[in-house]
Motif scaffolding. Structure first.
Motif, short mmCIF file in Angstrom:
data_model
loop_
_atom_site.label_atom_id
_atom_site.label_comp_id
_atom_site.label_asym_id
_atom_site.label_seq_id
_atom_site.Cartn_x
_atom_site.Cartn_y
_atom_site.Cartn_z
N ARG A 1 -11.34 -0.36 -10.87
CA ARG A 1 -11.47 0.00 -9.46
C ARG A 1 -10.54 -0.78 -8.55
NH1 ARG A 1 -13.96 3.53 -11.79
NH2 ARG A 1 -16.06 4.27 -11.26
N GLY A 2 -10.07 -1.95 -8.98
CA GLY A 2 -9.18 -2.73 -8.14
C GLY A 2 -7.71 -2.37 -8.27
N LEU B 1 -0.58 1.38 -1.97
CA LEU B 1 -1.60 2.35 -2.36
C LEU B 1 -2.71 1.64 -3.09
CD1 LEU B 1 -2.69 5.25 -2.83
CD2 LEU B 1 -1.36 5.30 -4.95
N THR B 2 -3.95 1.87 -2.66
CA THR B 2 -5.13 1.48 -3.41
C THR B 2 -6.33 2.21 -2.82
OG1 THR B 2 -6.48 -0.34 -4.26
CG2 THR B 2 -5.70 -0.54 -2.00
N HIS B 3 -7.31 2.52 -3.66
CA HIS B 3 -8.56 3.13 -3.19
C HIS B 3 -9.75 2.19 -3.42
CE1 HIS B 3 -7.03 7.58 -3.33
NE2 HIS B 3 -6.46 6.86 -2.39
N ARG B 4 -9.47 0.94 -3.69
CA ARG B 4 -10.56 -0.01 -3.96
C ARG B 4 -11.45 -0.16 -2.73
NH1 ARG B 4 -6.12 -4.70 -3.95
NH2 ARG B 4 -6.14 -5.21 -1.73
N GLY B 5 -12.74 -0.25 -2.98
CA GLY B 5 -13.69 -0.45 -1.90
C GLY B 5 -13.92 0.75 -1.01
N GLY C 1 -3.11 3.86 -9.50
CA GLY C 1 -2.06 2.89 -9.81
C GLY C 1 -1.11 3.42 -10.85
N HIS C 2 -0.34 2.51 -11.43
CA HIS C 2 0.66 2.81 -12.48
C HIS C 2 1.51 4.00 -12.05
CE1 HIS C 2 1.63 1.84 -16.80
NE2 HIS C 2 2.51 2.77 -16.48
N ALA C 3 2.30 3.78 -11.00
CA ALA C 3 3.01 4.87 -10.33
C ALA C 3 4.48 4.91 -10.71
CB ALA C 3 2.87 4.71 -8.82
N ASP C 4 5.10 6.06 -10.45
CA ASP C 4 6.54 6.24 -10.61
C ASP C 4 7.02 7.14 -9.48
OD1 ASP C 4 9.03 5.97 -11.74
OD2 ASP C 4 8.61 7.15 -13.55
N LEU C 5 8.24 6.93 -9.02
CA LEU C 5 8.82 7.68 -7.91
C LEU C 5 9.85 8.69 -8.40
CD1 LEU C 5 9.43 4.76 -5.38
CD2 LEU C 5 7.69 6.54 -5.17
#
Length: 505
Positions: free
Chosen positions: A201-202, A226-230, A239-243
């Motif tokens: 989740r973090g 970017l994060t959706h924690r909390g 996470g673990h992104a690529d552009l």
């Protein structure tokens, strides 16, 4: 209840649903290609093609030959193949990936056609750790960056490295697990994109920039970008992104996320899935859009979605690329050539608890779905299973004139139900539906897995309805998602067809 059907033509997230984590993407002309982790399953590294970043078709697997990928029975679940990076340089596709297991390390394979064949692996013993990335400077100098975050110069053709890996930038102070690095030249800067916070989740994405690929790197003041924690967002663990850049100059991010369900703490059962979100730039820093179940309107026309082959009659000599097997797939144990129009599985391990069990399946890609198979167990014992790992699976198993439902949850293994059946082929069924409305609250599970059998007249009998939380990452641990498929536990079991039907719109 399943969610209402999505309006026709509305692009949706995840763009590649089900157990498809750690996405890496590149664009060549008008075509996009994307690779994912595969862990203990063979063939390894599923490869997808798209013309619009939304509709993806699997065109193969990168590591599809035994000489490319050996996963011994001792390979634990959630070990194996981790976090590929896919890039195109100088007319060739390059993929670098970590093999976590016996004889492993970091491997590089190349191809001129992403559908294959891919080369035999070149080992890179001077590259430490996991999550390797490749990038080239204009003069051809190639850099490999790995989790940690460290960097070393490499010859991507031979795997030879030059000098010792040196630290670059490891994210925000105190953030755990800096990993999944990707380095890009965009405009006047080199950008180092990483994941941090762990893949639970973090999970988060942060970025830094430099005038050179070797640093020093300046962190973005808005990290994590970017994060959706909390939050109560329906997509978590982002996470673990690529552009990747579109042909119109717009920027996009692919990333992994999960869709937890049920009560507390929320259970995700499909594994980590591939999502898409837009990226804009402000003061030379990326601003990441919302990772929503509904994608925004794209700046180009959508291509027709792929026609999913949900039924397989096993009439081809080779299995479709979406079929995956545990650790290997020798023809002596898995073949369509023994009985024309049938898939034959010959047992090796004695049950789904065994690491060398003969199991071939497909990823569960919908929160509600039904899988059916016509099985002939007259020469053995086996059936249809929903698998997370050796210690967490449900199955309906046929043997002679009896079927039984089996459940394995951690150290506990039990026969849930049995029923006599007529001798001969029979249809085994697994139906997965969300938890019923009267089973809500903090202790509610995410879904119900019902296992049953159809008689020759087509009437269905459910033998058991089991709580799906026990086949979730939050219970079992690890990095994978559910796989639904066929197995043989004794002798030979023949399967005439397999049908997978989404039930959630």
């Amino acid at each position: 209840m399943p969610p209402p059907p999505r309006p026709a033509g509305r692009p949706a997230n995840p763009v590649i649903p089900g157990f498809h984590p750690d996405p890496s993407v590149c664009r060549v002309g008008d075509d996009y290609y994307l690779a994912c982790s595969s862990f203990e399953y063979f063939p390894g590294v599923p490869l997808f093609h798209s013309r619009d970043l939304v509709h993806w078709t699997q065109i193969g697997n990168v590591l599809d030959r035994p000489e490319q990928l050996r996963l011994p029975a001792a390979t634990p679940s959630s070990a194996g193949i981790y976090a590929p990076t896919l890039r195109h340089h100088d007319g060739r596709f390059h993929l670098i990936v970590t093999h976590c297991g016996e004889g492993g390390g970091n491997l590089i394979v190349t191809a001129t056609d992403p559908a294959g064949p891919w080369s035999d692996p070149v080992r890179a013993p001077g590259v430490p750790g996991i999550d390797p990335d490749l990038v080239w400077e204009e003069d051809g100098t190639c850099w490999c960056t790995v989790a940690g975050v460290a960097q070393v110069r490499i010859d991507a053709g031979t795997g030879q490295t030059y000098g010792a890996p040196r630290p670059l930038w490891s994210g925000r102070p105190g953030a755990k697990a800096p990993e999944a690095p990707h380095l890009y030249r965009i405009g006047a800067y080199w950008y180092l994109l990483i994941a941090e916070g762990g893949t639970e989740r973090g999970h988060a994405v942060s970025i830094a920039r430099s005038r050179t690929p070797t640093g020093p790197f300046e962190p973005c003041p808005a990290n994590p970008v970017l994060t959706h924690r909390g939050t109560d967002h329906p997509v978590q663990n982002t996470g673990h992104a690529d552009l990747v850049q579109g042909p119109d100059g717009s920027w996009w991010m692919v990333l992994l996320g999960v869709r937890p369900g049920g009560g507390t703490p929320g259970w995700h059962v499909l594994g980590r899935e591939t999502f898409l979100t837009p990226v804009t730039w402000v003061d030379d820093w990326p601003v990441v859009g919302d990772v929503s179940p509904d994608l925004p309107e794209l700046p180009w026309p959508l291509s027709p979605g792929p026609v999913e082959a949900r039924r397989d009659d096993f009439e081809c000599a080779e299995l479709r690329p979406s079929w995956i097997s545990l650790r290997d797939r020798p023809a002596a144990h898995c073949t369509t050539g023994e009985r024309p129009g049938w898939l034959t599985l010959r047992a090796r391990g004695g049950s789904l608890d065994a690491p060398d069990v003969v199991f071939t399946g497909r990823r569960q890609q919908h929160l509600a779905c039904r899988a059916r198979v016509l099985a002939d167990p007259s020469q053995g014992r086996g059936g249809l299973a929903v698998r997370l790992d050796e210690r967490h699976h449900y199955a309906i198993e046929a043997s002679g004139t009896e079927v039984r439902v089996l459940a394995r949850v951690g150290p506990l293994s039990t026969v849930v139900a049995t029923r006599p059946v007529p001798a001969g082929p029979l249809v085994l069924t697994v139906t997965i539906t969300p938890a019923p409305p009267d089973a809500q609250g903090p202790c509610a599970g995410p879904d119900v897995v019902s296992l049953g059998v159809e008689d020759p007249g087509g009437a269905f009998t459910a033998l058991a309805a089991l709580d799906g939380r026990y086949l979730s990452t939050e219970v079992a641990g690890g990095f994978t998602g559910r796989v639904i498929g066929m197995y043989a536990a004794h002798g030979a079991v023949h399967f005439d067809w397999f049908d997978y039907e989404p039930l959630d719109g």
